[in-house]
Scaffold this motif. Structure first.
Motif, mmCIF file in Angstrom:
data_model
loop_
_atom_site.group_PDB
_atom_site.id
_atom_site.type_symbol
_atom_site.label_atom_id
_atom_site.label_comp_id
_atom_site.label_asym_id
_atom_site.label_seq_id
_atom_site.Cartn_x
_atom_site.Cartn_y
_atom_site.Cartn_z
ATOM 1 N N ARG A 87 0.839 -1.209 0.000
ATOM 2 C CA ARG A 87 0.000 0.000 0.000
ATOM 3 C C ARG A 87 0.870 1.253 0.000
ATOM 4 O O ARG A 87 0.543 2.248 -0.657
ATOM 5 C CB ARG A 87 -0.937 0.002 1.212
ATOM 6 N N GLU A 88 1.960 1.211 0.720
ATOM 7 C CA GLU A 88 2.888 2.341 0.707
ATOM 8 C C GLU A 88 3.486 2.534 -0.684
ATOM 9 O O GLU A 88 3.620 3.664 -1.159
ATOM 10 C CB GLU A 88 4.011 2.111 1.730
ATOM 11 N N PHE A 89 3.841 1.440 -1.313
ATOM 12 C CA PHE A 89 4.425 1.490 -2.655
ATOM 13 C C PHE A 89 3.452 2.111 -3.657
ATOM 14 O O PHE A 89 3.824 2.994 -4.434
ATOM 15 C CB PHE A 89 4.795 0.069 -3.076
ATOM 16 N N VAL A 90 2.195 1.684 -3.629
ATOM 17 C CA VAL A 90 1.188 2.213 -4.557
ATOM 18 C C VAL A 90 0.924 3.687 -4.274
ATOM 19 O O VAL A 90 0.824 4.503 -5.204
ATOM 20 C CB VAL A 90 -0.117 1.399 -4.458
ATOM 21 N N SER A 91 0.826 4.051 -2.995
ATOM 22 C CA SER A 91 0.600 5.454 -2.640
ATOM 23 C C SER A 91 1.736 6.342 -3.127
ATOM 24 O O SER A 91 1.506 7.444 -3.628
ATOM 25 C CB SER A 91 0.439 5.594 -1.123
ATOM 26 N N ILE A 155 -1.539 -0.752 -11.711
ATOM 27 C CA ILE A 155 -2.073 -0.981 -10.365
ATOM 28 C C ILE A 155 -3.191 -2.012 -10.407
ATOM 29 O O ILE A 155 -3.269 -2.910 -9.552
ATOM 30 C CB ILE A 155 -2.558 0.341 -9.744
ATOM 31 N N THR A 156 -4.079 -1.912 -11.394
ATOM 32 C CA THR A 156 -5.172 -2.880 -11.529
ATOM 33 C C THR A 156 -4.623 -4.284 -11.738
ATOM 34 O O THR A 156 -5.130 -5.258 -11.154
ATOM 35 C CB THR A 156 -6.078 -2.500 -12.714
ATOM 36 N N THR A 157 -3.587 -4.410 -12.541
ATOM 37 C CA THR A 157 -2.973 -5.719 -12.786
ATOM 38 C C THR A 157 -2.346 -6.267 -11.519
ATOM 39 O O THR A 157 -2.485 -7.461 -11.210
ATOM 40 C CB THR A 157 -1.906 -5.608 -13.895
ATOM 41 N N MET A 158 -1.655 -5.418 -10.767
ATOM 42 C CA MET A 158 -1.055 -5.862 -9.511
ATOM 43 C C MET A 158 -2.129 -6.314 -8.524
ATOM 44 O O MET A 158 -1.977 -7.334 -7.842
ATOM 45 C CB MET A 158 -0.198 -4.747 -8.902
ATOM 46 N N GLU A 159 -3.224 -5.551 -8.429
ATOM 47 C CA GLU A 159 -4.310 -5.912 -7.520
ATOM 48 C C GLU A 159 -4.911 -7.260 -7.910
ATOM 49 O O GLU A 159 -5.198 -8.105 -7.049
ATOM 50 C CB GLU A 159 -5.400 -4.831 -7.551
ATOM 51 N N ALA A 160 -5.103 -7.472 -9.209
ATOM 52 C CA ALA A 160 -5.673 -8.735 -9.685
ATOM 53 C C ALA A 160 -4.743 -9.907 -9.369
ATOM 54 O O ALA A 160 -5.191 -10.978 -8.930
ATOM 55 C CB ALA A 160 -5.930 -8.656 -11.189
ATOM 56 N N SER A 202 5.655 -10.942 -4.800
ATOM 57 C CA SER A 202 6.015 -10.639 -6.187
ATOM 58 C C SER A 202 4.820 -10.135 -6.990
ATOM 59 O O SER A 202 4.988 -9.385 -7.959
ATOM 60 C CB SER A 202 6.602 -11.876 -6.870
ATOM 61 N N ALA A 203 3.625 -10.557 -6.595
ATOM 62 C CA ALA A 203 2.418 -10.164 -7.337
ATOM 63 C C ALA A 203 2.196 -8.659 -7.311
ATOM 64 O O ALA A 203 1.551 -8.112 -8.207
ATOM 65 C CB ALA A 203 1.197 -10.884 -6.768
ATOM 66 N N GLY A 204 2.726 -7.983 -6.305
ATOM 67 C CA GLY A 204 2.552 -6.538 -6.195
ATOM 68 C C GLY A 204 3.746 -5.757 -6.702
ATOM 69 O O GLY A 204 4.114 -4.736 -6.108
ATOM 70 N N THR A 205 4.359 -6.219 -7.787
ATOM 71 C CA THR A 205 5.537 -5.537 -8.334
ATOM 72 C C THR A 205 5.282 -5.106 -9.777
ATOM 73 O O THR A 205 4.521 -5.748 -10.507
ATOM 74 C CB THR A 205 6.783 -6.448 -8.301
ATOM 75 N N ILE A 213 0.658 -7.827 -18.493
ATOM 76 C CA ILE A 213 0.051 -6.980 -19.526
ATOM 77 C C ILE A 213 0.541 -7.382 -20.914
ATOM 78 O O ILE A 213 -0.240 -7.495 -21.860
ATOM 79 C CB ILE A 213 0.361 -5.495 -19.247
ATOM 80 N N ASN A 214 1.843 -7.635 -21.043
ATOM 81 C CA ASN A 214 2.405 -8.054 -22.326
ATOM 82 C C ASN A 214 1.873 -9.418 -22.750
ATOM 83 O O ASN A 214 1.616 -9.658 -23.941
ATOM 84 C CB ASN A 214 3.930 -8.085 -22.251
ATOM 85 N N ARG A 215 1.710 -10.303 -21.781
ATOM 86 C CA ARG A 215 1.186 -11.644 -22.099
ATOM 87 C C ARG A 215 -0.248 -11.536 -22.614
ATOM 88 O O ARG A 215 -0.612 -12.183 -23.620
ATOM 89 C CB ARG A 215 1.226 -12.535 -20.856
ATOM 90 N N ARG A 216 -1.066 -10.726 -21.946
ATOM 91 C CA ARG A 216 -2.458 -10.568 -22.383
ATOM 92 C C ARG A 216 -2.531 -9.903 -23.757
ATOM 93 O O ARG A 216 -3.393 -10.246 -24.577
ATOM 94 C CB ARG A 216 -3.231 -9.743 -21.355
ATOM 95 N N ALA A 217 -1.635 -8.947 -23.991
ATOM 96 C CA ALA A 217 -1.607 -8.299 -25.301
ATOM 97 C C ALA A 217 -1.238 -9.305 -26.382
ATOM 98 O O ALA A 217 -1.812 -9.297 -27.487
ATOM 99 C CB ALA A 217 -0.615 -7.139 -25.290
ATOM 100 N N GLY A 218 -0.289 -10.183 -26.077
ATOM 101 C CA GLY A 218 0.099 -11.219 -27.027
ATOM 102 C C GLY A 218 -1.043 -12.183 -27.306
ATOM 103 O O GLY A 218 -1.269 -12.593 -28.451
ATOM 104 N N GLU A 219 -1.777 -12.552 -26.255
ATOM 105 C CA GLU A 219 -2.922 -13.446 -26.430
ATOM 106 C C GLU A 219 -4.011 -12.782 -27.263
ATOM 107 O O GLU A 219 -4.642 -13.431 -28.109
ATOM 108 C CB GLU A 219 -3.477 -13.847 -25.062
ATOM 109 N N ALA A 220 -4.244 -11.487 -27.021
ATOM 110 C CA ALA A 220 -5.249 -10.758 -27.788
ATOM 111 C C ALA A 220 -4.872 -10.700 -29.265
ATOM 112 O O ALA A 220 -5.718 -10.853 -30.152
ATOM 113 C CB ALA A 220 -5.416 -9.348 -27.229
#
Length: 244
Positions: A87-91, A155-160, A202-205, A213-220
């Motif tokens: 939370r500190e990192f995102v803020s 941030i949305t990707t990290m939260e997910a 690691s999920a919050g990095t 994001i790059n993986r999803r773009a590649g899949e799309a």
């Protein structure tokens, strides 16, 4: 010798820049803690729990029920600790982005306005040059990897990612109402707990979010190419059938 109107222009510019500098404290998110002391106390409390329920204590204990308690307490404390740091990192990310844009945009507008009311070529040149320098500073800062990408998407990707790993951890902790402590420990051993804690952290990095994001773009892109090939193939079949 500087004329009165030039002095006024300089004073106005300096005052406005000082006010703009105060905008650096503008935050893009509410503070997570009322004080630094509250944050430090929370971290200290988690560290105390971790020390009392250490990995060494887990392996020194032979009773399954006590081992289960130590494992769960250790896990909860580490997850809470990671949440505070995240939370500190995102803020900080949001604050840096907001502060930079507000400060530079306000400063540029102020200097341009001061240059408009100032008389004398040198004065106008000074204000214009300073405004251009600040705009260049903003451009250089925004080329940084953190600002080059869309911050909300990151941030949305990290939260997910965090929610996904968190759900897996909670599912692993449960093994049914009739499950014994020994069975629970066998189903979710301390080695997996440590691995899941590392995954949750690691999920919050930013790097992992960019990878996702790059993986999803590649899949799309792959799906779009597949749909295009199917559409072309369907069109060719339709033409062949009409000829027959």
């Amino acid at each position: 010798m500087m004329r009165p109107i030039q002095k006024i222009s300089y004073i106005v510019a300096l005052l406005c820049l000082c006010l703009a500098g105060g905008c650096q404290s503008l935050q893009g998110a509410p503070s997570q803690y009322n004080s630094r002391e509250a944050r430090d106390n929370a971290i200290a409390a988690y560290i105390e729990v971790i020390n009392e329920n250490s990995i060494e204590a887990y392996f020194d204990e032979s009773d399954a029920q006590t081992r289960l308690r130590i494992r769960n307490n250790f896990l909860e404390a580490r997850l809470g600790q990671i949440d505070i740091y995240y939370r500190e990192f995102v803020s900080e990310l949001m604050e840096e982005s907001t502060s930079l844009n507000v400060f530079v945009d306000t400063s540029v507008a102020t200097l341009n306005a001061a240059g408009t009311i100032a008389f004398g070529g040198h004065t106008n040149e000074i204000f214009s040059a300073t405004a251009s320098s600040l705009q260049g500073l903003k451009g250089a800062m925004n080329s940084n990897a953190f600002f080059e990408q869309s911050l909300p998407a990151l941030i949305t990707t990290m939260e997910a990612q965090r929610l996904s790993v968190y759900g897996e951890i909670r599912a692993s902790q449960e093994c049914g109402p009739t499950c014994s402590a020994a069975e629970n420990l066998a189903g979710y051993p301390i080695s997996r707990v440590l691995a899941d804690i590392a995954r949750y952290e690691s999920a919050g990095t930013i790097p992992l979010a960019l990878t996702q994001i790059n993986r999803r773009a590649g899949e799309a892109l792959t799906n779009a190419e597949l749909q295009l090939r199917q559409a072309v193939s369907q069109k060719r079949r339709s033409k062949s059938e009409r000829r027959v």
